[in-house]
Design an enzyme around this catalytic site. Structure first.
Site, PDB file in Angstrom:
ATOM      1  N   ASP A 427       0.762  -1.117   0.121  1.00  0.00           N
ATOM      2  CA  ASP A 427       0.063  -0.040   0.024  1.00  0.00           C
ATOM      3  C   ASP A 427       0.893   1.195   0.154  1.00  0.00           C
ATOM      4  OD1 ASP A 427      -2.480   1.331   0.143  1.00  0.00           O
ATOM      5  OD2 ASP A 427      -2.650   1.041   2.156  1.00  0.00           O
ATOM      6  N   GLU A 430       2.381   4.836  -4.341  1.00  0.00           N
ATOM      7  CA  GLU A 430       2.202   5.533  -5.558  1.00  0.00           C
ATOM      8  C   GLU A 430       3.636   6.371  -5.924  1.00  0.00           C
ATOM      9  OE1 GLU A 430      -1.485   4.404  -4.157  1.00  0.00           O
ATOM     10  OE2 GLU A 430      -0.172   5.679  -2.852  1.00  0.00           O
ATOM     11  N   ASP A 503      -9.193   3.475  -2.231  1.00  0.00           N
ATOM     12  CA  ASP A 503     -10.205   3.962  -1.221  1.00  0.00           C
ATOM     13  C   ASP A 503     -11.393   4.605  -1.748  1.00  0.00           C
ATOM     14  OD1 ASP A 503      -7.732   3.063   0.447  1.00  0.00           O
ATOM     15  OD2 ASP A 503      -7.355   5.067   0.651  1.00  0.00           O
TER      16      ASP A 503
END
Length: 818
Positions: A427, A430, A503
């Protein structure tokens, strides 16, 4: 001086400059105008093998024949190409083909057996034509062009193509909003987009690949550029579509169709397919931020088993760690994780843990100490370490574009593997940084020896993190298939992990968004995708959660997940009748596991997308360019989720052919819409006539029971249809050595008979011996059944008028007669 800097910045950050910027006439400094430079007429052509180099005296264009259907185009503004390296396309192998270069009066042509690339002499326009029907598939509207990047060096690079009046566009991966991209503008820059909305852009992943459909024919463009990139599908000018980037090389692949399926399969030959997942990964997964302490995890596990709701995996979010330090455990919450994981495994649960890229700056923390001592963390241009705040506080970040760092990171999973962790969830990659959003542009990256700033590496950072995770687990698990998930990625990330859409929010709008996103990801070469069932943030009502479970049953990745500040949402959280309905659909997932697994094999081995939107099934029907609710899982089961609150019915479009209502066995004719009742316990499902759909008995987890027999649901058709069943060990790489079984069932019916033929390849032999048949829709009374010319007398008709009988699994031909 500050005023002058602002003027410079305004110029260099402008996305599109169609006209030369006028001299600023500033007395402090002499600023040269920034001008877009276009290719001018072709002056020379040279050939080197399958590469053709066209020059205008300064700039140079390379056109490379990759296969009969794939041609690569590269631009070097001043004649010097960058190093030929790509994370998306590991090797550009030329497939054996014939090709030739011809010079005509107005243009040069490079032809393969399938497609011709033309380069117009006077203006350097490049076009691609289908050799069969001479249809122009893709054509430049202006020559390729560029402009100097004063601040960073290099160039902004641009390509602009003509856009047909009725041309539609699909793909581009992780985008919100409608399936059809026509009339929209997009940016690719991996972004932590918490609670994103309809049409919000950019999101978590960069997949610069799209499919154009024009005059019933399809082609693809893959713009392999990792910098911040942009796509405009007729928004600025309805007659043009453009793609451009803030740096790097203008390099794209033209991928010929003429069918969308062909384009996607050929794109996968470049970027790869997803390896076969462990079979348990296709089961139902339960997640939350966060389940802790151990007592809570056990309570969730007991909740599934006591209610007989199947589940294969439970997730531990960041709260399992010691102060959010990766590769550590909070011993007050989990005093003996090895024991706990073993106890969960004994009850059929795999444990999946989260790992983020941010490593806490703490000299007493062994991971940080190793990374610091070995210089594994990213540095900025002036040699300061890249530091930012994420969950542990002040952190430094590994440079996953360095192969040495990837190997180190992969080995860090050893303790987790040793204590029984079965999967890893990457997670925040990015990469996300609190406050600033992500890394500054001046962060340096190794880029596998090809060097680059974060402008170049940003969009591949998450992909290289999950790559190191996958490779490390594969080595540590000793021939067991890793299960990895990544939030961020770039084209080719499917070789290393599955994804979820990020999300999302507990709203009906997000149910619609997720349905489209998963289809779009599948068409974009990333097949193993799912949503946070129920929505990550916000509170779903019981109906919304139930409808989401129904859709999730036919998502390649099926996981419920929620934020810590929301009410818990397990399948039983809303009471009856919702618990029973949710159980029924999760059980359906497990019943259909052999079919789902076989579809995954078709993707891995042959490049077929797992989810197929209607436009892919019938691109010749122009209205399908705007249908986005229905899709097929594989090519046999059509799914139409219920996306409106309180809907008692909905319209469903069925493609051509005959389709059976999965629930009622009613036969419906395709190429038309049908109104289907949708009570809460009913999501419209249809099976293509002629299909053979295999089923396992319901299990509480994959592998709970030995398979004694496989149920084959055979749906009558008066034409021939082929179906497949793939079986193997389910958790090893033995399939790469042909230790698998691939069975083809050919079904063909008439008014008086039905024939089922089976053929087999592969070296794997499943343990069961029997097939149990459920033959649906026979138009005649059964008087005789033969299996390999031997009569079968033990058969029955059930209450739905379905024929039931059994045979040995090794049959070759079954005939059912009037």
């Amino acid at each position: 001086m500050e005023e002058n800097k602002e003027l410079i910045n305004n110029i260099i950050t402008k996305e599109i400059v169609e006209e030369p910027v006028q001299h600023l006439n500033n007395p402090v400094t002499d600023i040269k105008p920034i001008v877009k430079k276009y290719l001018s007429p072709v002056q020379s052509v040279t050939t080197v093998g399958n590469k053709f180099f066209f020059a205008d005296g300064d700039a140079k264009v390379e056109i490379r024949v990759v296969s009969d259907e794939i041609i690569r185009v590269r631009l070097a503004p001043h004649g010097v190409f960058l190093d030929d390296f790509s994370y998306a396309v590991p090797v550009v192998d030329q497939k054996v083909t014939t090709f030739k270069l011809e010079e005509l009066a107005d243009y040069y042509s490079i032809s393969t057996n399938t497609v011709t690339c033309k380069v117009r002499k006077d203006d350097f326009h490049i076009s691609f034509t289908d050799n069969l029907n001479q249809m122009v598939m893709s054509e430049d509207a202006t020559p390729m062009h560029w402009e100097e990047n004063i601040e960073f060096g290099g160039y902004y690079v641009y390509a602009t193509k003509k856009c047909g009046t009725e041309e539609n566009f699909f793909g581009l991966g992780d985008k919100s909003g409608n399936m059809n991209l026509r009339g929209r503008h997009f940016q690719n820059w991996n972004t932590d987009a918490y609670s994103f909305g309809w049409d919000q852009d950019p999101l978590y992943r960069t997949i610069p690949f799209y499919v154009g459909v024009n005059q019933q024919a399809a082609y693809g463009i893959f713009f392999d550029n990792t910098f911040r990139s942009y796509f405009d599908f007729g928004r600025e000018d309805n007659s043009k579509t453009s793609f451009w980037a803030d740096g790097g090389e203008l390099q794209y692949y033209y991928i010929h169709g003429p069918h969308m399926m062909d384009v996607v399969k050929r794109y996968q030959t470049l970027t790869g397919t997803h390896p076969m997942p462990p079979k348990w990964a296709l089961g139902y997964h339960q997640c939350r931020w966060s389940y802790y302490p151990e007592k809570k995890v056990k309570e969730i596990a007991d909740g599934f088993r006591s209610r007989n709701i199947p589940c294969d995996a439970i997730y531990l979010d960041i709260d399992y760690m010691d102060g959010y330090r990766c590769f550590t455990w909070n011993k007050s919450h989990f005093p003996d994780p090895k024991r706990m994981i073993k106890e969960l495994a004994n009850d059929g649960f795999k444990t999946v843990v989260m790992i983020d890229p941010g490593i806490k700056v703490d000299d007493n923390y062994w991971v940080f100490k190793e990374g610091k001592e070995n210089n594994y963390f990213c540095r900025r241009s002036d040699d300061y370490f890249m530091e930012g705040h994420v969950w542990p506080g002040r952190c430094q970040f590994p440079d996953f574009t360095n192969p040495t760092v990837r190997e180190w990171w992969g080995n860090l999973y050893k303790e987790l593997v040793d204590i029984g962790v079965a999967g890893v969830w990457n997670d925040m990659n990015e990469p996300a940084v609190f406050g600033s959003g992500t890394f500054p542009n001046d962060v340096r990256h190794n880029y596998d020896g090809y060097r680059g700033s974060h402008r170049k590496a940003h969009n591949v950072y998450g992909m290289q993190m999950v790559r190191s995770t996958y490779d490390g687990l594969k080595k540590l698990m000793r021939n067991k298939r890793p299960f990895t998930i990544t939030r961020a990625g770039y084209s080719g990330m499917q070789r290393y992990g599955c994804v979820w859409t990020g999300d999302n929010v507990a709203t009906w709008e997000h149910l619609k968004i997720g349905n489209i996103q998963c289809q779009r990801m599948s068409v974009s070469g990333v097949p193993f995708c799912g949503t946070d069932i129920g929505g990550f943030s916000g509170e779903p009502d019981p109906e919304l959660f139930t409808r989401w479970i129904q859709l999730g049953t036919f998502s390649p990745f099926m996981r419920a997940h929620s934020a810590g500040d929301t009410a818990e949402r397990e399948p039983w959280s809303f009471g009856e009748p919702y618990t029973s309905i949710n159980r029924t659909y999760i059980e359906l997932r497990y019943r259909l596991l052999p079919y789902l697994y076989s579809v995954f094999w078709e993707h891995h081995r042959y490049g077929f997308p797992i989810l197929r939107p209607l436009v892919m099934l019938e691109q010749e029907n122009i209205s399908n360019g705007y249908r986005q609710d229905e899709f097929t899982f594989g090519d046999k089961i059509l799914v139409c989720p219920v996306l409106e609150q309180g809907a008692a019915s909905r319209m469903v479009y069925l493609p051509k052919g005959k389709w059976y209502n999965f629930w009622t066995h009613e036969v419906l004719t395709g190429e038309s819409e049908h109104s289907i009742a949708t009570p809460l316990d009913h999501m419209p499902l249809f099976v293509r006539a002629g299909s053979v759909i295999p089923e396992y008995p319901v299990m509480q987890y994959v592998g709970e029971k030995d398979i004694d027999e496989v149920l084959l649901n055979v749906y009558f058709a008066d034409y021939e249809v082929n179906s497949f069943l793939f079986e193997d060990h389910g958790d090893t790489f033995a399939y790469e050595q042909d230790i698998y079984s691939e069975k083809k069932f050919s079904v063909k019916g008439t008014q008086y008979a039905l024939t089922i033929e089976q053929s087999r390849t592969g070296l794997y032999t499943p343990n069961y011996e029997l097939y149990n048949y459920n033959v649906v829709g026979l138009p005649f009374n059964v008087n005789k059944i033969t299996v390999d010319d031997k009569d079968i007398t033990d058969y029955t008709l059930d209450e739905h008028n379905c024929l039931r009988f059994k045979s040995n699994k090794n049959f070759t031909t079954i005939k059912i007669y009037n």
